[in-house]
Design a protein around this motif. Structure first.
Motif, PDB file in Angstrom:
ATOM      1  N   SER A  52       0.810  -1.217   0.000  1.00  0.00           N
ATOM      2  CA  SER A  52       0.000   0.000   0.000  1.00  0.00           C
ATOM      3  C   SER A  52       0.839   1.262   0.000  1.00  0.00           C
ATOM      4  CB  SER A  52      -0.928   0.013   1.227  1.00  0.00           C
ATOM      5  OG  SER A  52      -1.744  -1.132   1.275  1.00  0.00           O
ATOM      6  N   PHE A  53       1.974   1.234   0.718  1.00  0.00           N
ATOM      7  CA  PHE A  53       2.736   2.467   0.940  1.00  0.00           C
ATOM      8  C   PHE A  53       4.194   2.411   0.480  1.00  0.00           C
ATOM      9  CE2 PHE A  53      -0.437   2.047   4.426  1.00  0.00           C
ATOM     10  CZ  PHE A  53      -1.267   3.093   4.049  1.00  0.00           C
ATOM     11  N   PHE A  92      -0.148   3.730  11.323  1.00  0.00           N
ATOM     12  CA  PHE A  92      -1.500   3.620  10.758  1.00  0.00           C
ATOM     13  C   PHE A  92      -2.488   2.894  11.672  1.00  0.00           C
ATOM     14  CE2 PHE A  92       1.630   2.996   7.206  1.00  0.00           C
ATOM     15  CZ  PHE A  92       1.698   4.327   6.855  1.00  0.00           C
ATOM     16  N   TYR A 191     -15.682   3.772   1.203  1.00  0.00           N
ATOM     17  CA  TYR A 191     -14.657   4.736   0.792  1.00  0.00           C
ATOM     18  C   TYR A 191     -15.266   6.079   0.384  1.00  0.00           C
ATOM     19  CZ  TYR A 191     -10.213   6.434  -0.963  1.00  0.00           C
ATOM     20  OH  TYR A 191      -9.064   7.176  -1.147  1.00  0.00           O
ATOM     21  N   TYR A 206      -6.452   7.937   3.024  1.00  0.00           N
ATOM     22  CA  TYR A 206      -5.743   6.775   2.480  1.00  0.00           C
ATOM     23  C   TYR A 206      -6.291   6.445   1.098  1.00  0.00           C
ATOM     24  CZ  TYR A 206      -4.300   5.848   7.331  1.00  0.00           C
ATOM     25  OH  TYR A 206      -3.777   5.941   8.590  1.00  0.00           O
ATOM     26  N   PHE A 210      -5.322   0.625  -0.070  1.00  0.00           N
ATOM     27  CA  PHE A 210      -4.959   0.234   1.295  1.00  0.00           C
ATOM     28  C   PHE A 210      -6.009  -0.716   1.863  1.00  0.00           C
ATOM     29  CE2 PHE A 210      -5.000   1.789   5.933  1.00  0.00           C
ATOM     30  CZ  PHE A 210      -4.081   0.841   6.339  1.00  0.00           C
ATOM     31  N   TRP A 250     -11.750   2.464  11.508  1.00  0.00           N
ATOM     32  CA  TRP A 250     -12.201   3.619  10.731  1.00  0.00           C
ATOM     33  C   TRP A 250     -13.726   3.610  10.648  1.00  0.00           C
ATOM     34  CZ3 TRP A 250      -8.579   0.138   8.609  1.00  0.00           C
ATOM     35  CH2 TRP A 250      -7.248   0.557   8.717  1.00  0.00           C
ATOM     36  N   PRO A 349      -3.404  10.223  -0.592  1.00  0.00           N
ATOM     37  CA  PRO A 349      -2.599   9.024  -0.344  1.00  0.00           C
ATOM     38  C   PRO A 349      -1.094   9.273  -0.403  1.00  0.00           C
ATOM     39  CG  PRO A 349      -4.452   8.508  -1.769  1.00  0.00           C
ATOM     40  CD  PRO A 349      -4.434   9.996  -1.623  1.00  0.00           C
ATOM     41  N   VAL A 352      -0.473  11.050   3.226  1.00  0.00           N
ATOM     42  CA  VAL A 352      -0.784  10.295   4.441  1.00  0.00           C
ATOM     43  C   VAL A 352       0.090   9.057   4.609  1.00  0.00           C
ATOM     44  CG1 VAL A 352      -2.580   8.755   3.527  1.00  0.00           C
ATOM     45  CG2 VAL A 352      -2.757   9.641   5.871  1.00  0.00           C
ATOM     46  N   LYS A 353       0.697   8.575   3.533  1.00  0.00           N
ATOM     47  CA  LYS A 353       1.564   7.392   3.630  1.00  0.00           C
ATOM     48  C   LYS A 353       2.763   7.644   4.540  1.00  0.00           C
ATOM     49  CE  LYS A 353       4.565   6.490   0.386  1.00  0.00           C
ATOM     50  NZ  LYS A 353       5.220   6.137  -0.888  1.00  0.00           N
TER      51      LYS A 353
END
Length: 356
Positions: A52-53, A92, A191, A206, A210, A250, A349, A352-353
């Motif tokens: 993801s990151f 995270f 989302y 994100y 992710f 979340w 994204p 925030v990563k």
């Protein structure tokens, strides 16, 4: 590659290695059977974070002379021009830190992580722990997790609520709101609500990948609960279960519908889901003591559990303040709140990563 980082020659020699693909099942067996482990100690989060990151990860495990795992520590490096070069166990999420058979093993893992931090030249390492430790390194205790012990039936839980809370739960039902709980097919609903809510809060969002990667890596115990008004998703929560605890890392609702309290129906629905699926605890996530979110979670019966975030600091650095409450981010937050949601999905994204 699985590389021996350090051998500790004392009464019980300990070998610290990094996780290899061949050791993942052994690692996870240890986590599942450990009384000190949490969800985010599982090896699958290594793949989630890397995919993801694109961060470098250092998943450390301690073995005894018989090659038996005695403890683990997941570690992630975040490096950017904006926020610096540092490590977190685990970014995270709310939890991480060392998990071992005993404090001695956990201290060896902490020391190994610090050795890596020194060698890599990072500014600091943040260990997100639930254990109080006497290790002479700085510690923040501003945050708590809010945990609700669940009864055997949802009826028992309902009876424990006061009349005001019950009325707030019933209100969105009277407005015709409905609830859907499912898997990755609910991701678009989640989302859409999540990205709008993050924009309104002034927080980078994100990327959807992710959450897709979480589903792919941990599918059996990952769910999404969504509250709808007709065909519009107005509130949604991302659920992850481990052992006997269900967590909602979340959750969001659309502010234009807040007068109908869809978030109250959301939380009641996920609590019912938790009980009906055999969970014994519900984790509402972290809050600052006596904050608005703390009081929201407290009204459901949740109790505070202290979090201990420890810091190894290089060269006398100050404790980091990479959070929205840092005044130097006020201007950026206010600008972000005015951006189109579509643009925040593109830019967010990438920012925030590198925020833990």
């Amino acid at each position: 590659a699985s590389t021996i980082l350090k051998t500790f020659m004392d009464v019980h020699p300990m070998i610290i290695e990094t996780l290899s693909p061949q050791s993942c099942q052994e690692w996870d067996d240890y986590i599942i059977n450990s009384s000190r482990s949490c969800l985010y100690h599982l090896s699958c989060w290594k793949d989630v974070i890397e995919k993801s990151f694109k961060h470098n990860t250092y998943y450390l495990m301690a073995r005894d002379v018989n090659k038996k795992i005695k403890g683990v520590l997941p570690l992630v490096r975040l490096k950017s021009i904006l926020f610096g070069d540092y490590m977190v166990s685990l970014p995270f999420f709310n939890y991480g830190g060392p998990c071992g058979d005993n404090l001695e093993t956990e201290n060896e893992l902490l020391n190994a992580a610090i050795d890596i931090g020194k060698a890599e030249g990072v500014s600091h390492i943040e260990f997100r722990d639930i254990q109080k430790r006497e290790n002479n390194i700085p510690c923040k205790t501003e945050k708590v997790s809010m945990i609700l012990e669940l009864p055997d039936t949802s009826d028992e839980l309902w009876e424990s609520f006061d009349s005001k809370l019950r009325s707030q739960i019933k209100k969105p039902m009277k407005e015709g709101m409905t609830v859907e709980t499912g898997g990755i097919e609910q991701l678009d609903n989640f989302y859409e609500v999540f990205s709008k809510n993050m924009r309104d809060l002034g927080t980078p969002v994100y990327g959807k990948n992710f959450f897709e990667n979480i589903f792919k890596s941990y599918p059996e115990h990952t769910k999404i609960c969504t509250v709808k008004l007709k065909d519009t998703a107005v509130a949604s929560g991302f659920l992850i279960g481990f052992k006997k605890r269900l967590e909602i890392p979340w959750a969001s609702s659309l502010k234009e519908y807040n007068r109908f309290s869809p978030n109250m129906l959301l939380y009641w629905s996920v609590l019912k889901f938790a009980i009906e699926n055999g969970y014994k605890q519900f984790d509402f996530g972290r809050s600052s003591a006596d904050s608005g979110t703390y009081k929201f979670k407290e009204q459901w019966g949740a109790k505070a559990v202290q979090l201990y975030w420890y810091y190894w600091l290089s060269n006398g650095n100050k404790l980091p303040e990479l959070n929205p409450h840092n005044p130097k981010y006020n201007a950026a937050i206010n600008i972000w709140k005015r951006l189109p949601v579509g643009l925040t999905k593109i830019i967010g994204p990438r920012i925030v990563k590198n925020l833990p």
